[in-house]
Design a protein around this motif. Structure first.
Motif, PDB file in Angstrom:
ATOM      1  N   CYS A 281      -4.641  -3.364   2.355  1.00  0.00           N
ATOM      2  CA  CYS A 281      -5.419  -4.010   1.009  1.00  0.00           C
ATOM      3  C   CYS A 281      -5.399  -5.559   1.195  1.00  0.00           C
ATOM      4  O   CYS A 281      -4.265  -5.859   1.804  1.00  0.00           O
ATOM      5  CB  CYS A 281      -4.883  -3.545  -0.154  1.00  0.00           C
ATOM      6  SG  CYS A 281      -3.173  -3.944  -0.560  1.00  0.00           S
TER       7      CYS A 281
ATOM      8  N   GLU B 174       0.629  -1.288  -0.038  1.00  0.00           N
ATOM      9  CA  GLU B 174      -0.204  -0.239   0.038  1.00  0.00           C
ATOM     10  C   GLU B 174       0.987   1.210   0.032  1.00  0.00           C
ATOM     11  O   GLU B 174       2.071   1.256   0.617  1.00  0.00           O
ATOM     12  CB  GLU B 174      -1.000   0.059   1.377  1.00  0.00           C
ATOM     13  CG  GLU B 174      -1.776  -1.094   1.460  1.00  0.00           C
ATOM     14  CD  GLU B 174      -1.074  -2.059   2.344  1.00  0.00           C
ATOM     15  OE1 GLU B 174      -2.107  -3.062   2.803  1.00  0.00           O
ATOM     16  OE2 GLU B 174      -0.054  -2.408   2.301  1.00  0.00           O
TER      17      GLU B 174
ATOM     18  N   TRP C 107     -10.234  -3.360   0.801  1.00  0.00           N
ATOM     19  CA  TRP C 107      -9.658  -2.440   1.777  1.00  0.00           C
ATOM     20  C   TRP C 107     -10.249  -2.812   2.979  1.00  0.00           C
ATOM     21  O   TRP C 107     -11.536  -2.515   3.412  1.00  0.00           O
ATOM     22  CB  TRP C 107      -9.634  -1.069   1.245  1.00  0.00           C
ATOM     23  CG  TRP C 107      -8.890  -0.546   0.114  1.00  0.00           C
ATOM     24  CD1 TRP C 107      -9.194  -0.572  -1.259  1.00  0.00           C
ATOM     25  CD2 TRP C 107      -7.453  -0.153   0.110  1.00  0.00           C
ATOM     26  NE1 TRP C 107      -8.151  -0.074  -2.277  1.00  0.00           N
ATOM     27  CE2 TRP C 107      -7.246   0.020  -1.428  1.00  0.00           C
ATOM     28  CE3 TRP C 107      -6.480   0.025   1.149  1.00  0.00           C
ATOM     29  CZ2 TRP C 107      -5.847   0.508  -1.800  1.00  0.00           C
ATOM     30  CZ3 TRP C 107      -5.139   0.432   0.625  1.00  0.00           C
ATOM     31  CH2 TRP C 107      -4.959   0.675  -0.637  1.00  0.00           C
TER      32      TRP C 107
ATOM     33  N   CYS D 294      -2.677   0.234  -4.018  1.00  0.00           N
ATOM     34  CA  CYS D 294      -2.228  -1.074  -3.580  1.00  0.00           C
ATOM     35  C   CYS D 294      -1.752  -1.942  -4.878  1.00  0.00           C
ATOM     36  O   CYS D 294      -2.377  -2.390  -5.573  1.00  0.00           O
ATOM     37  CB  CYS D 294      -3.339  -1.865  -2.985  1.00  0.00           C
ATOM     38  SG  CYS D 294      -2.882  -3.722  -2.677  1.00  0.00           S
TER      39      CYS D 294
END
Length: 125
Positions: free
Chosen positions: A96, A6, A36, A22
């Motif tokens: 993520c 990320e 997320w 991400c």
């Protein structure tokens, strides 16, 4: 194996916008649904948004609906979280995650297969 990294976090003021990225490596993410999550200080990690592997369906937590948008660019092997009208309560570490099951709908948090290390978002007044 998929590695997720990320980026894009930072310190912003309430009302500002921020876009998280991400980036995946190791495999192409075209067959992965992506999510997320975020973890605020002193709280458990919580769902924020999810996009299916086709991009055809998106899901959002009630707290971010209308403000956050999840998207994906499979050619860049990257998933994004556009965050608008940020609030103090959005302060958290954002993670993520990837789900390789090709399921319909959104998986439970515990069934995502890969996770990134997170990026800090801090919203100040």
């Amino acid at each position: 194996q998929v590695r997720l990294v990320e980026s894009g976090g930072g310190l912003v003021q309430a009302g500002d916008s921020l876009t998280l990225s991400c980036a995946a490596s190791g495999r192409t993410i075209g067959r992965y649904a992506m999510g997320w999550f975020r973890q605020a200080p002193g709280k458990e990690r919580a769902f924020v948004a999810h996009i299916t592997h086709t991009g055809g369906s998106r899901y959002y937590a009630d707290s971010v609906k209308g403000r956050f948008t999840i998207s994906r660019d499979n050619a860049k092997n990257t998933v994004y979280l556009q965050m608008n009208s940020l609030e103090l309560e959005d302060t958290a570490v954002y993670y993520c995650a990837a789900d390789e099951s090709l399921r319909i709908g959104r998986p439970p948090e515990g069934e995502y297969d890969y996770w990134g290390q997170g990026t800090q978002v801090t919203v100040s007044s």
